[in-house]
Design an enzyme around this catalytic site. Structure first.
Site, PDB file in Angstrom:
ATOM      1  CB  CYS A 165      34.202  40.266  35.172  1.00 48.09           C
ATOM      2  SG  CYS A 165      32.937  40.684  36.399  1.00 48.09           S
TER       3      CYS A 165
ATOM      4  CB  CYS B 230      36.118  42.491  40.224  1.00 44.48           C
ATOM      5  SG  CYS B 230      35.908  41.132  39.060  1.00 44.48           S
TER       6      CYS B 230
END
Length: 353
Positions: free
Chosen positions: A96, A191
């Site tokens: 990410c 996340c």
């Protein structure tokens, strides 16, 4: 200086914004939206966005939501699914950062700014004219391992305003200045999943496939599992086996068999060595010249402890020899390499089979 600050609704990014404003800057704030809207398996971003907006209002800053949901699922979630299906251990937070926060965001908005600030626990240092990613003051919160796939271009554009602080100091600053997220708990897990269990997410994408759980030393059948992709090397929790503790020590992907042992997570054929077939250097290879074997520190998972070892090269492949036995070396995990002083994060690579 023209600054973009990535804000998440948490205390760390809010304090990073506060510190920038204290220095006289007026950063534009961006919240990156990656959880799929309307999807019951991913968290909503409503609370995060409201807290981020509140921080922007306090300091009179511009705030914008950047929707990178499609990019996240095409890049990071696809990577997670492919790794899990192949029996490897994915690290979506590393990808990410590399592909979304400091990749796609740069293309959408970041290119307009001189620098991008975040609430990561890391520091940056210039040595002989070159910028290096370095560890944070707080070893427990240090996040350099999650940033170890970034490249020199990305590092040169970043700043980490809270990297020189302990977590307790960050909390104190937030409380003193009554920041909206001052009392918010730290987020846990991947996340985009929020409170959703990782296994529930994988189950939806890969389903279930019953397989045997076998004791490694004896070959004895001791139970069943629902798919090798729910288990990783070194795992102890969630096995639901009697007579424990049990640790996952090996997986037979082709036959969907999970092997376990009582041996503290140390596979009987495991030693102190692992290989990184393609070691990625963040700034540069600092060992182009010098001894063929280098003294280093490393991590193979997110932890506050660095392990001493040596590194040698065989072509592009890096061979890591640890100073002590390592628990749960899992192919697909990122091995993160630090210098001899355990200060500079040199780079990382996926652990090979």
């Amino acid at each position: 200086m023209n600054i973009a600050a990535l804000i998440s609704g948490g205390v760390d990014s809010a304090v990073a914004v506060h510190l920038l404003c204290e220095q006289g800057y007026k950063p534009d704030l961006y919240y990156i939206k990656i959880g799929m809207e309307g999807d019951v398996l991913t968290c909503t971003a409503e609370e995060d966005i409201e807290l981020s907006k509140a921080t922007a209002r306090i300091y009179g800053l511009n705030f914008e939501v950047v929707d990178l949901q499609k990019e996240y699922w095409e890049n990071v979630v696809d990577y997670v699914v492919k790794q899990a299906r192949c029996g490897l251990t994915p690290n979506p937070d590393v990808m990410c950062n590399k592909l979304i926060k400091f990749g796609c965001f740069e293309q959408v908005a970041g290119y307009r700014y001189d620098t991008i600030a975040t609430g990561h626990y890391a520091t940056l240092r210039t040595i002989n004219g070159k910028r290096w990613l370095c560890t944070a003051k707080d070893p427990v919160k240090d996040q350099t391992d999650f940033l170890a796939q970034l490249d020199n271009r990305q590092i040169n554009k970043l700043q980490f305003p809270i990297g020189h602080l302990m977590k307790s100091e960050v909390r104190d600053i937030a409380a003193r200045h009554r920041l909206p997220s001052a009392r918010r708990k730290d987020s846990q897990g991947i996340c985009f999943l929020g409170k959703i269990n990782y296994n529930d997410f994988i189950r939806r994408l890969l389903g279930e496939k019953n397989g045997e759980v076998i004791e490694w030393e004896t070959g004895r059948h001791i139970g069943m599992h629902c798919g090798h992709w729910f288990h990783t090397i070194g795992q102890r929790k969630g096995l639901r086996l009697g007579g424990g503790p049990w640790f996952v020590v090996k997986k037979d992907i082709e036959n969907n068999v999970v092997y376990v042992s009582h041996s503290n997570g140390m596979s009987p054929d495991e030693n102190c060595t692992f290989r990184l077939p393609d070691l990625h250097f963040i700034t540069e290879n600092p060992w182009r010249e010098g001894p063929s074997e280098q003294h280093i520190h490393f991590k193979i998972r997110h932890t506050d402890r660095l392990t001493e070892g040596t590194l040698s090269f065989d072509g592009k492949s890096a061979l890591i020899n640890s100073s002590r036995p390592i628990q749960g070396i899992a192919p697909g995990q990122f091995g993160v390499i630090y210098d001899e002083k355990a200060e500079r994060c040199i780079g990382s690579g996926e652990i090979g089979l």
